[in-house]
Design a protein around this motif. Structure first.
Motif, PDB file in Angstrom:
ATOM      1  N   MET A  88      51.386  36.639  59.390  1.00 54.00           N
ATOM      2  CA  MET A  88      51.461  35.336  58.772  1.00 54.00           C
ATOM      3  C   MET A  88      50.101  34.911  58.214  1.00 54.00           C
ATOM      4  O   MET A  88      49.992  34.417  57.089  1.00 54.00           O
ATOM      5  N   LEU A  89      49.047  35.129  59.013  1.00 51.87           N
ATOM      6  CA  LEU A  89      47.700  34.781  58.555  1.00 51.87           C
ATOM      7  C   LEU A  89      47.306  35.607  57.332  1.00 51.87           C
ATOM      8  O   LEU A  89      46.685  35.100  56.392  1.00 51.87           O
ATOM      9  N   SER A  90      47.666  36.893  57.352  1.00 51.00           N
ATOM     10  CA  SER A  90      47.361  37.753  56.204  1.00 51.00           C
ATOM     11  C   SER A  90      48.015  37.222  54.938  1.00 51.00           C
ATOM     12  O   SER A  90      47.401  37.173  53.869  1.00 51.00           O
ATOM     13  N   ASN A  91      49.268  36.832  55.055  1.00 48.37           N
ATOM     14  CA  ASN A  91      49.979  36.338  53.883  1.00 48.37           C
ATOM     15  C   ASN A  91      49.421  35.007  53.392  1.00 48.37           C
ATOM     16  O   ASN A  91      49.323  34.757  52.190  1.00 48.37           O
ATOM     17  N   LEU A  92      49.043  34.129  54.320  1.00 46.56           N
ATOM     18  CA  LEU A  92      48.470  32.838  53.934  1.00 46.56           C
ATOM     19  C   LEU A  92      47.151  33.032  53.188  1.00 46.56           C
ATOM     20  O   LEU A  92      46.908  32.413  52.157  1.00 46.56           O
ATOM     21  N   PHE A  93      46.285  33.882  53.713  1.00 44.88           N
ATOM     22  CA  PHE A  93      44.988  34.124  53.089  1.00 44.88           C
ATOM     23  C   PHE A  93      45.134  34.912  51.787  1.00 44.88           C
ATOM     24  O   PHE A  93      44.611  34.523  50.740  1.00 44.88           O
ATOM     25  N   LEU A  94      45.834  36.043  51.850  1.00 43.96           N
ATOM     26  CA  LEU A  94      45.823  36.985  50.738  1.00 43.96           C
ATOM     27  C   LEU A  94      46.686  36.568  49.555  1.00 43.96           C
ATOM     28  O   LEU A  94      46.525  37.110  48.459  1.00 43.96           O
ATOM     29  N   HIS A  95      47.581  35.624  49.758  1.00 49.27           N
ATOM     30  CA  HIS A  95      48.333  35.126  48.605  1.00 49.27           C
ATOM     31  C   HIS A  95      47.363  34.507  47.601  1.00 49.27           C
ATOM     32  O   HIS A  95      47.484  34.726  46.385  1.00 49.27           O
ATOM     33  N   GLU A  96      46.400  33.740  48.090  1.00 50.26           N
ATOM     34  CA  GLU A  96      45.403  33.120  47.220  1.00 50.26           C
ATOM     35  C   GLU A  96      44.295  34.101  46.855  1.00 50.26           C
ATOM     36  O   GLU A  96      43.926  34.225  45.682  1.00 50.26           O
ATOM     37  N   VAL A  97      43.787  34.807  47.860  1.00 50.35           N
ATOM     38  CA  VAL A  97      42.628  35.683  47.645  1.00 50.35           C
ATOM     39  C   VAL A  97      42.960  36.875  46.754  1.00 50.35           C
ATOM     40  O   VAL A  97      42.165  37.250  45.889  1.00 50.35           O
ATOM     41  N   LEU A  98      44.127  37.457  46.937  1.00 52.83           N
ATOM     42  CA  LEU A  98      44.450  38.708  46.249  1.00 52.83           C
ATOM     43  C   LEU A  98      45.623  38.596  45.278  1.00 52.83           C
ATOM     44  O   LEU A  98      45.501  38.946  44.102  1.00 52.83           O
ATOM     45  N   ASP A  99      46.772  38.107  45.757  1.00 55.58           N
ATOM     46  CA  ASP A  99      47.987  38.131  44.939  1.00 55.58           C
ATOM     47  C   ASP A  99      47.840  37.330  43.642  1.00 55.58           C
ATOM     48  O   ASP A  99      48.040  37.859  42.539  1.00 55.58           O
ATOM     49  N   ASP A 100      47.541  36.039  43.786  1.00 55.05           N
ATOM     50  CA  ASP A 100      47.409  35.189  42.599  1.00 55.05           C
ATOM     51  C   ASP A 100      46.256  35.648  41.703  1.00 55.05           C
ATOM     52  O   ASP A 100      46.369  35.638  40.474  1.00 55.05           O
ATOM     53  N   TRP A 101      45.157  36.023  42.330  1.00 52.17           N
ATOM     54  CA  TRP A 101      43.988  36.476  41.575  1.00 52.17           C
ATOM     55  C   TRP A 101      44.315  37.708  40.742  1.00 52.17           C
ATOM     56  O   TRP A 101      43.942  37.805  39.572  1.00 52.17           O
ATOM     57  N   PHE A 102      45.053  38.647  41.331  1.00 51.20           N
ATOM     58  CA  PHE A 102      45.393  39.874  40.622  1.00 51.20           C
ATOM     59  C   PHE A 102      46.299  39.580  39.421  1.00 51.20           C
ATOM     60  O   PHE A 102      46.089  40.114  38.328  1.00 51.20           O
ATOM     61  N   VAL A 103      47.289  38.714  39.615  1.00 52.97           N
ATOM     62  CA  VAL A 103      48.253  38.420  38.544  1.00 52.97           C
ATOM     63  C   VAL A 103      47.633  37.560  37.445  1.00 52.97           C
ATOM     64  O   VAL A 103      47.802  37.839  36.252  1.00 52.97           O
ATOM     65  N   LYS A 104      46.906  36.510  37.832  1.00 50.66           N
ATOM     66  CA  LYS A 104      46.431  35.524  36.849  1.00 50.66           C
ATOM     67  C   LYS A 104      45.074  35.871  36.241  1.00 50.66           C
ATOM     68  O   LYS A 104      44.797  35.504  35.096  1.00 50.66           O
ATOM     69  N   THR A 105      44.223  36.560  37.003  1.00 53.11           N
ATOM     70  CA  THR A 105      42.863  36.810  36.523  1.00 53.11           C
ATOM     71  C   THR A 105      42.618  38.273  36.145  1.00 53.11           C
ATOM     72  O   THR A 105      42.020  38.566  35.109  1.00 53.11           O
ATOM     73  N   VAL A 106      43.072  39.181  36.997  1.00 54.64           N
ATOM     74  CA  VAL A 106      42.758  40.600  36.798  1.00 54.64           C
ATOM     75  C   VAL A 106      43.614  41.242  35.713  1.00 54.64           C
ATOM     76  O   VAL A 106      43.092  41.813  34.740  1.00 54.64           O
ATOM     77  N   LYS A 107      44.923  41.183  35.834  1.00 53.62           N
ATOM     78  CA  LYS A 107      45.811  41.899  34.921  1.00 53.62           C
ATOM     79  C   LYS A 107      45.603  41.538  33.446  1.00 53.62           C
ATOM     80  O   LYS A 107      45.616  42.442  32.592  1.00 53.62           O
ATOM     81  N   PRO A 108      45.395  40.256  33.115  1.00 57.84           N
ATOM     82  CA  PRO A 108      45.192  39.936  31.689  1.00 57.84           C
ATOM     83  C   PRO A 108      43.937  40.565  31.089  1.00 57.84           C
ATOM     84  O   PRO A 108      43.830  40.682  29.866  1.00 57.84           O
ATOM     85  N   ARG A 109      42.985  40.990  31.947  1.00 60.27           N
ATOM     86  CA  ARG A 109      41.729  41.554  31.451  1.00 60.27           C
ATOM     87  C   ARG A 109      41.719  43.076  31.409  1.00 60.27           C
ATOM     88  O   ARG A 109      40.729  43.680  31.004  1.00 60.27           O
ATOM     89  N   LEU A 110      42.789  43.691  31.859  1.00 62.78           N
ATOM     90  CA  LEU A 110      42.848  45.149  31.908  1.00 62.78           C
ATOM     91  C   LEU A 110      43.340  45.728  30.578  1.00 62.78           C
ATOM     92  O   LEU A 110      44.104  45.100  29.856  1.00 62.78           O
ATOM     93  N   ARG A 111      42.934  46.939  30.297  1.00 59.85           N
ATOM     94  CA  ARG A 111      43.339  47.613  29.059  1.00 59.85           C
ATOM     95  C   ARG A 111      44.699  48.306  29.213  1.00 59.85           C
ATOM     96  O   ARG A 111      45.458  48.418  28.260  1.00 59.85           O
ATOM     97  N   GLY A 112      44.971  48.810  30.414  1.00 57.75           N
ATOM     98  CA  GLY A 112      46.226  49.513  30.651  1.00 57.75           C
ATOM     99  C   GLY A 112      47.133  48.750  31.608  1.00 57.75           C
ATOM    100  O   GLY A 112      46.825  47.641  32.046  1.00 57.75           O
ATOM    101  N   LYS A 113      48.247  49.365  31.945  1.00 59.23           N
ATOM    102  CA  LYS A 113      49.200  48.770  32.888  1.00 59.23           C
ATOM    103  C   LYS A 113      48.645  48.841  34.308  1.00 59.23           C
ATOM    104  O   LYS A 113      47.897  49.751  34.643  1.00 59.23           O
ATOM    105  N   ALA A 114      49.048  47.886  35.146  1.00 56.44           N
ATOM    106  CA  ALA A 114      48.620  47.878  36.554  1.00 56.44           C
ATOM    107  C   ALA A 114      49.630  47.102  37.378  1.00 56.44           C
ATOM    108  O   ALA A 114      50.307  46.203  36.881  1.00 56.44           O
TER     109      ALA A 114
END
Length: 210
Positions: free
Chosen positions: A1-27
């Motif tokens: 539960m703690l992992s999901n609470l922390f990593l939803h903001e730290v990793l999940d949202d960051w990867f979708v909203k910040t990382v993927k739009p800046r990549l050249r290929g699929k991810a």
């Protein structure tokens, strides 16, 4: 539960909203609790993510496990290659390239060797501690443990490994039954008759995938 609470903001949202739009290929990313795999089409994208991942976690007071975090070339092998490129372990399974019956490359999954060893050791320890309990109680608990193992690891292409698991459990139970008292060793003929009365669940594939 703690992992999901922390990593939803730290990793999940960051990867979708910040990382993927800046990549050249699929991810894409697969995460379960605090274990995650990020799959990139291009090596340069993977290197960029790997470079900033630690900084992202430090911002929130978290650290990445340095020994378990790595870049891996897991591209599909060429048809002329005789062996796949690399392998990795995720959620108790080793993922690797293998050829199908038609000779095509596909991703195979088998129980990770360390996880299998730990499971057998835990069952052996349980049998040792409970060897003086009535056989019926031992049999019921071993049945539950074995069925639970099949429910998780009983997937396509893993039949050989779970068959080996079954054989090891059969041997472990015999070992500790033989140490219940002064009667002496149960030979295999006697033990096979015993298993007809108290059969352990045979290996089975629970989850099939193409």
């Amino acid at each position: 539960m703690l992992s999901n609470l922390f990593l939803h903001e730290v990793l999940d949202d960051w990867f979708v909203k910040t990382v993927k739009p800046r990549l050249r290929g699929k991810a894409s990313m697969i995460r379960y609790a605090d274990d995650a795999i990020i799959i990139c089409e291009l090596k340069e994208d993977a290197e960029r993510i790997h470079k900033v991942l630690g900084l992202r976690f430090e911002k929130y007071g978290l650290k990445i496990h340095s020994e378990k975090t790595r870049l891996l070339d897991f591209t599909k092998p060429g048809e002329e290659q005789g062996k796949g490129n690399g392998s990795f372990t995720f959620l108790g399974f080793t993922h690797y390239w293998k050829r199908s019956r038609k000779g095509k490359w596909m991703v195979g999954r088998k129980t990770a060797s360390k996880r299998l060893q730990c499971t057998i050791a835990a069952i052996s320890a349980w049998c040792r501690t409970n060897r003086h309990k009535p056989v019926k109680e031992q049999w019921e608990m071993l049945n539950a443990k074995i069925k639970g193992h099949y429910a998780y690891y009983g997937i396509s292409l893993n039949a050989r490994v779970i068959s080996g698991f079954y054989i090891q459990v059969v041997n472990v139970w015999r070992k500790w039954l033989n140490r219940r008292g002064r009667k002496g060793w149960i030979d295999w003929k006697e033990y096979n008759e015993f298993l007809k009365v108290w059969p352990l669940p045979k290996p089975r594939i629970v989850h099939s995938y193409c």
